[in-house]
Design an enzyme around this catalytic site. Sequence first.
Site, mmCIF file in Angstrom:
data_model
loop_
_atom_site.group_PDB
_atom_site.id
_atom_site.type_symbol
_atom_site.label_atom_id
_atom_site.label_comp_id
_atom_site.label_asym_id
_atom_site.label_seq_id
_atom_site.Cartn_x
_atom_site.Cartn_y
_atom_site.Cartn_z
ATOM 1 N N LEU A 29 1.009 -1.189 0.181
ATOM 2 C CA LEU A 29 -0.046 -0.293 0.184
ATOM 3 C C LEU A 29 0.863 1.117 0.083
ATOM 4 O O LEU A 29 0.465 2.459 -0.303
ATOM 5 C CB LEU A 29 -1.115 0.137 1.308
ATOM 6 C CG LEU A 29 -2.101 -1.286 1.512
ATOM 7 C CD1 LEU A 29 -2.911 -0.721 1.902
ATOM 8 C CD2 LEU A 29 -3.540 -0.367 0.071
ATOM 9 N N GLY A 30 2.055 0.992 0.835
ATOM 10 C CA GLY A 30 2.916 2.179 0.609
ATOM 11 C C GLY A 30 4.180 2.213 1.721
ATOM 12 O O GLY A 30 4.067 0.865 2.548
ATOM 13 N N ALA A 33 8.952 6.655 5.593
ATOM 14 C CA ALA A 33 10.251 6.734 6.629
ATOM 15 C C ALA A 33 9.950 5.773 7.334
ATOM 16 O O ALA A 33 11.423 5.206 8.168
ATOM 17 C CB ALA A 33 10.562 8.365 6.903
ATOM 18 N N ASP A 142 1.736 14.909 12.648
ATOM 19 C CA ASP A 142 1.917 15.195 11.303
ATOM 20 C C ASP A 142 0.835 15.161 10.277
ATOM 21 O O ASP A 142 0.115 14.243 9.710
ATOM 22 C CB ASP A 142 2.990 13.481 10.787
ATOM 23 C CG ASP A 142 4.193 14.067 9.349
ATOM 24 O OD1 ASP A 142 3.819 14.870 8.902
ATOM 25 O OD2 ASP A 142 4.084 12.381 9.441
#
Length: 323
Positions: A29-30, A33, A142
């Site tokens: 999915l991704g 960092a 974030d």
Amino acid sequence: MKNQVCNLRVGTTITGKWHQHSYRVLKMLGMGATGVVYLVEKQDQSLAALKFSFQSMSVSAEVNVLKHLSKVHGKVLGPSLLDVDDWKISTHQVSFYVMEYIKGEPFLSFIKNRGVEWIGVFAIQLLSNLNELHQAGWTFGDLKPENLVVTANPVSVRWLDVGGTTLHGRSIKEFTDFYDRAHWGLGTRKAEPSYDLFAVAMIMLHAAHGKRFEKQDLVREQLKKALLSKSSLAPYRIAIQKAIEGKYSSAEEMKNDIVLGLKGAHSQSQHSSSSMKATNRTQRSATRKKVKVKRKRIHVLETCLLFVSVMFMYLLYLFFQVL
Ligand SMILES: Nc1ncnc2c1ncn2[C@@H]1O[C@H](COP(=O)(O)OP(=O)(O)OP(=O)(O)O)[C@@H](O)[C@H]1O
């Protein structure tokens, strides 16, 4: 280890060492960092998102946050937590957690496809959720468009990646320059509601402009210009400006200003549509008068023509009589 979990093949089965639950990898999915996230199929064939963190410390920190979020006033704020375990891969062991898979469209692509009018709707939803989170003592940290997903039926914005969520009073641990007030020299990185509200204002600017922009020397003037140059942001100008200046102490206050701004824009559009109606009415009656005058003229002309043609026929008749 990072290399091993970043390149898992479709169909790989991950079985937890402690709970013995198995997950079949469907796709990545991704990767960010701090870790990599896979879409997986559970044993009951339902979908879930499985995250390996590159540091085992961050797995426990994120799990801790997800556990807290699931308890916030019974409201689902982040993805719900399903499992936490370790996976033995060759001679190594890697920690992972499994969470609810949030299926949706990325925030910015939704705004691009469906229109900037949605900015206000999502800001209100986001601020309601942030208000709950803040009241529970947490700052999201974030907050950025990449961490927001729009789900369908009902259309609503959900956040992912709770890795940056920090207890109020501590120092923000994860941030992204554009949404970080300290980067713009407009505040500190202390975790508090106003930190997130600045990020909400910047997300709204980003969504309306369709892009981020580089910081210039005169930051306040630059942001003001960015705010005023987009008419789509007109209803939220007060809210965005105050959030940028750190004038809100709660998400609720910012939300109320956005709602007020939207109401103002609505009544203004109603006012202008009713004044447009009035103008139309005046125009219509003026047109009607003109039509009446025109018709009258035509009527006179017709009578004259009739008279002339009758006279002509009569003269013709007389002429034939004389012959
Ligand atoms: N629960 C979920 N449901 C659907 N997709 C998800 C979920 N969690 C994460 N993702 C996807 O995986 C990507 C990476 O996840 P995540 O942001 O948690 O990783 P990260 O390493 O913390 O990233 P970052 O560097 O942005 O902090 C997200 O941008 C999102 O596209």
